[in-house]
Enzyme design. Sequence first.
Site: not given
Ligand code: BGC
Length: 811
Positions: A483
């Site tokens: 993200d």
């Molecule tokens: C999110 C995921 C994401 C991960 C890496 C998490 O906080 O819920 O959707 O893949 O972070 O960024």
Amino acid sequence: MKFGYFDDANREYVITTPKTPLPWINYLGCNDFFSLVSNTCGGYSFYKDAKLLRLTRYRYNNVPADNNGKYYYIKDGDTVWNIGWQPSKTVLDSYECRHGMGYSRFTSAKNGVKAENLAFVPMNDTCEINRVILTNESDTKKELSLFSYVEWCLWNADDDSRNFQRNFSTGEVEVIDSTIYHKTEYRERRNHYAVFSVNSPIDGFDTQRESFLGAYRDNSNPEAVENGKCTDSVAHGWSPVAVHQINVTLEPGESKSFIFVLGYCENPVDDKWESKNVIKKTPSDKLLAKYKTDDDVDKAFKELKDYWTGLLSIFTLESNNDKVNRMVNIWNQYQCMVTFNMSRSASYYESGIGRGMGFRDSNQDLLGFVHLIPERARERIIDIASTQFRNGSAYHQYQPLTKRGNSDIGSGFNDDPLWLIAGVSAYVRETGDISILKENVPYDNDMSVATTLMEHLKRSFDFTVNNKGPHGLPLIGRADWNDCLNLNCFSEHPGESFQCFGPSEGPVAESVFIAGMFVKYGEEYAQLAELLGDDAEAKRARKEVKIMYDAVLKDGWDGDWFVRAYDAYSNKIGSKECEEGKIFIESNGFCSLAGIGVKEGLAKKALDSVKEHLDCEYGVMILQPAYTVYHLELGEITSYPPGYKENAGIFCHNNPWVSIAETVIGRGDRAFEIYKKTCPAYTEEISEIHKTEPYVYCQMVAGADAYIPGEGKNSWLTGTAAWTFCNISQYILGVYPTHKGLRVDPCVPHGFGDFKITRKFRGATYTINVKNPSDVEKGVKAMTVDGKKVSGNVIPYEEGKKEYAVEIVMG
Ligand code: BGC
């Protein structure tokens, strides 16, 4: 250093001091009513949705930490103490908290009085039960007062923490006998209320917070408790609470039990009043009548225990390794259930107001949950797919109560569509239920444009096919799995959301990680098409997969490892050419586990590079070297200090990808070494460094560049739960559901020894004995099913057969 121990026979973690490095919590509730409860009785409850229907108030980021919960004060002469130590923090003579499957049990003692609180949510009711038992262990008579305490949340937890000009005037309650009814906003647009009740007469109550606490005091030392007398206050506005006072006399050796019930109740909209402004009590009367006696509680508690015994009998392991047994048989599956229920909404790090159900998160959670309750997985798949858009993309999140896509965050996360294929494929492989593929499912909740679920998957698949960049690799959009890798964001001002700012449809930035996903889930999509007899579609899909495979080898390979991405200028990310962020875990783990470069020897090379550059004592870091400055063109990932979160932290979620990839190339020692590094049963020994609960995974462990490497954060709600369960059960122990039946292909470390797995699958029980006489890492030499030799390693599935006795000889 440890702060407790595992009691495997009872499936409990026993915490022996209230002063754990961080609150160590548990989840109560399996269906609609949930509570978070910490080892000092902190936490809160909600019905279905932690944001919209929150029953009790909790203060995140409070001082002292972990404040507000369901507290029971005991006043014994001048001494006031709490069963879970907080909030009075009176030093206890003994203390124990047992977190079990859907329940927590607190036992403590002070000055000859023993107190126990058993907290759980019964299977089929929307309430939490707290059974408090007081015992006089001294040889003199005790005159005690017991006070309960919860603070109501005015339902919408977000509004409750911000909108004080309104909220300080809306609070309303009713009190009848031993039941306190919380009915804020019931007079207008709500037809639900909450109750807090006890099964005994009371000697006083309070419902106005400040009347109970006293002005400018906190809940560590409420004035009413100090005085030994509640004020019988009735809340009008301000902050409604629910407090019961019960005066208790105990002869030496005598015990008394009190059953407290915190419940959520609903009335039909057109039949919600008993009389003017008096709420209709029918649903609460019915609920409370069920939990009046110890027998009622024992029965409900047994039901809960039996439920978990049933669930945890679906996959069991007997091996020589107690830590692995414990994680596989108990805690890892338990955490999978909790993450399935919560997604990323409510934990001690997720406030329950920020995020609903994530599209990618929930699909991945399914992978670890689907064998437990396939019917719920089916329902979840339909809910998730219903928030997909017609072009195959999807809302990144949806709200569990409304099941509608969340337009605040919107769409544009280009990995999302492919995770739907992952979830559906796992479901169909587990159950053999291909009817789901023919189910009519809306787009963006609009039934008028519904198509079959299989058509949804086609659009997921084609979304990647139709959205490629200059190297023929998938466009990343706002972000892929990571993200925080925001290649189209270019945010210059604080407060702008890295995920939502800037255009989502950058025409250039590409993700090698999504390419790996496409190769893996593209093949799974092709298999689903074949199941439906659509060989032409399967062929088309495999052709597209091959094109992507070649694109990765051509432009996604950096010489010693896979490139991570191309930025908006078409510059490489995760390459030797970069100054920082030269190598990333995601593309290397996922491309290798998808099989890219395996036959060319590149996957092995990539995984060796991962070991060389990303390994540290506490796990495999997400990238190296850490970014030391903010890069506009990379986004949030470079906003974190080195060693934390997505900037070179150990993001536990993707460690299993590397471990799985190692099993793909047959290196059991290394696969298991990675498994162990983040495994709670192993990190228990270093709880003082790791800090988070030693029975569940956390999202992130600080990496080698951090101030305190090895420090965990964001426990409980993480895709790590599902992925590590897939890793250990399907790849290391090697029992993988295929469309044709269970495949057994273990990849274990040297010295792991023989082991036995019992696996329920499509209505039958499989007893699988794995023997490893030559102590190899991988390879199946022989398989017998019910004593008969069978070639290959897929146990042929026979309709109607109930028992399979399987013997596997590795070699
Ligand atoms: C999110 C995921 C994401 C991960 C890496 C998490 O906080 O819920 O959707 O893949 O972070 O960024």
